[in-house]
Design an enzyme around this catalytic site. Sequence first.
Site, mmCIF file in Angstrom:
data_model
loop_
_atom_site.group_PDB
_atom_site.id
_atom_site.type_symbol
_atom_site.label_atom_id
_atom_site.label_comp_id
_atom_site.label_asym_id
_atom_site.label_seq_id
_atom_site.Cartn_x
_atom_site.Cartn_y
_atom_site.Cartn_z
ATOM 1 N N HIS A 121 55.900 27.698 -14.712
ATOM 2 C CA HIS A 121 56.952 26.694 -14.869
ATOM 3 C C HIS A 121 56.594 25.853 -16.097
ATOM 4 O O HIS A 121 55.419 25.698 -16.421
ATOM 5 C CB HIS A 121 56.923 25.827 -13.603
ATOM 6 C CG HIS A 121 58.030 24.843 -13.470
ATOM 7 N ND1 HIS A 121 58.017 23.622 -14.104
ATOM 8 C CD2 HIS A 121 59.180 24.885 -12.757
ATOM 9 C CE1 HIS A 121 59.119 22.955 -13.772
ATOM 10 N NE2 HIS A 121 59.849 23.699 -12.954
ATOM 11 N N ASP A 198 48.837 25.703 -9.018
ATOM 12 C CA ASP A 198 50.087 24.973 -8.788
ATOM 13 C C ASP A 198 50.706 25.523 -7.498
ATOM 14 O O ASP A 198 51.188 26.659 -7.464
ATOM 15 C CB ASP A 198 50.997 25.189 -10.003
ATOM 16 C CG ASP A 198 52.398 24.604 -9.805
ATOM 17 O OD1 ASP A 198 52.714 24.152 -8.686
ATOM 18 O OD2 ASP A 198 53.164 24.620 -10.779
ATOM 19 N N GLN A 201 55.438 25.963 -5.173
ATOM 20 C CA GLN A 201 56.295 26.969 -4.550
ATOM 21 C C GLN A 201 55.656 27.632 -3.332
ATOM 22 O O GLN A 201 56.341 28.276 -2.544
ATOM 23 C CB GLN A 201 56.680 28.047 -5.564
ATOM 24 C CG GLN A 201 57.584 27.552 -6.679
ATOM 25 C CD GLN A 201 58.918 27.043 -6.154
ATOM 26 O OE1 GLN A 201 59.432 27.498 -5.128
ATOM 27 N NE2 GLN A 201 59.487 26.070 -6.844
ATOM 28 N N LYS A 224 59.323 19.860 -1.613
ATOM 29 C CA LYS A 224 59.546 21.302 -1.455
ATOM 30 C C LYS A 224 59.233 21.733 -0.027
ATOM 31 O O LYS A 224 59.476 22.865 0.351
ATOM 32 C CB LYS A 224 58.636 22.093 -2.394
ATOM 33 C CG LYS A 224 58.684 21.667 -3.841
ATOM 34 C CD LYS A 224 59.646 22.487 -4.652
ATOM 35 C CE LYS A 224 59.406 22.258 -6.132
ATOM 36 N NZ LYS A 224 60.592 22.569 -6.934
ATOM 37 N N CYS A 362 63.405 26.473 -15.661
ATOM 38 C CA CYS A 362 62.247 25.847 -16.325
ATOM 39 C C CYS A 362 61.148 26.868 -16.580
ATOM 40 O O CYS A 362 59.965 26.546 -16.519
ATOM 41 C CB CYS A 362 61.694 24.678 -15.531
ATOM 42 S SG CYS A 362 62.829 23.304 -15.428
#
Lengths: 404, 140
Positions: A121, A198, A201, A224, A362
């Site tokens: 991203h 990261d 997600q 999220k 993104c």
Amino acid sequence: MFDTDKIRKDFPILSREVNGKPLVYFDNAATSQTPKQVIDVIVDYYSNFNANIHRGVHTLSQEATDKYEAARHTIQKHFNAKHAHEIIYTAGTTNSINLVANGFASLLEKGDEIIVSALEHHSNIVPWQMLCEKTGAVLKVIPMNQNGELLMEEYDKLLNENTKLVFVNHISNALGTINPIKEIIDKAHKHGAAVLIDGAQSCPHIKPDVQALDVDFYVASAHKMCGPTGVGMLYGKEEWLNKLPPYQGGGEMIAEVSFEKTTYAGLPHKFEAGTPNICGGIAFGAAIDYMNTIGFETIANYEHELLEYATKKLLEIEGLKIYGTAKNKTSVVSFNLEGIHPYDVGTILDKMGIAVRTGHHCAQPIMDYFKIPGTIRASFAFYNTKQEIDALVEGVKKAQRMLS
Amino acid sequence: MTIQEIQNEIIEEFSMFEDWEERYQYMIDLGKSLPLIQEQYKTEDNIIKGCQSKVWVHAEMQDDKVVFTADSDAIITKGIIAILIRVFSKQHPKDIIAADTDFIDEIGLKEHLSPTRANGLVSMIKQLKMYAIAYQTQLS
């Protein structure tokens, strides 16, 4: 048996209409919806506990502090961090990444190397580019194949004694690929490099164990995973968090201040300047509790069922191509209709009450790789149903009829 | 016709559509049928990058009127461009500067001019006005 009817009742927004049609919400990878169990906590906080934390001697402040710190323990337990002070509250994943990138500015030298993946991203590309500009370090990229899987043998070639940091997302937001992060972490450690994963997600689908992963930094956003926006977390190993300098100066993050010298507070407060998002932190804890009540294994199994069903149904549409066909992927389907711009399809779907995301997500480097302007992305959560996927399929067919 | 007259005409046309499907089908057809810009003008200089779709705009003076041509890679965006061109092109710069786009609300396409839509249309309208201002300066 997974009872979606019962679960859907927890989410007030799922019963609303959009453009006169029942809402079909398939933009979960951008933000998840909020169950009433979390909304109640937010209302309860402002109705009964609202006060500034840590410094007040009065009862409200004490109660708010207790709840905020209890939520930190909930987060700690969920991610299996060794210490609660290894969990830093932030404004979200992007904020967490910037905190670490900023900290490393003082630890890197010219010629040092940073590795990111082709699946990142923008929020996991741009801060490192800025860090490279500042320090003279060099950014290297792990390439991917046509399925959207990272080429691990290329990763091996990029690693060397100059590698100081590796940053990879656990799951790609644009394609849904689940990356082999344990292998990535272990290999980086052999070369003495630190690793940031990261988890924006992955956290809605997987329960990561930061100790088992032996990861140095892991970052996530509450919104999220059924929590509110504007709050997230940074997990960092104690030794690393002690090494990094503070990110922002202000109240809360100091031990003693004089005009000659200020000494910083210990962890986690060193990184938590100013009045934090107190309600958000408490609600983040409530969101984690909510998801654990359903169970991450149950969630993952059901979402996998949705993914397989959607993939099969969508591929029956002539001229539809799915991007991101990794063997190991989460409940995200990124696709295009031949000769039709994704923006047009998204517009028609919206008219039918179906919320998907269109565009480059993104992740422009991924779109450039496939030579497309963007995709239509449907991302599923545990409160979605096969009937909703049927509605999506019908919507896509209608968009195709109208637009071709 | 004046800008106002054209806008009224468009509002009347759209009032005949019964639902969103007819409205969108009309725009899609508009987007498909119009040769909106010459290839030579689809340059980097003329591009307005939305996050989602791209828009190209070219302007030139003919007599004392501004002639706009434009295009987009997304067809619904292109349909809206066709409507905007119909309103703003071949008009005097001062009329273009003075005109508003409220008629877009009335024909039920308001959401396409929302900045969050990121389709380049908001910037496109700004660009049309900028051209008009520039030409007006030349005229006066």
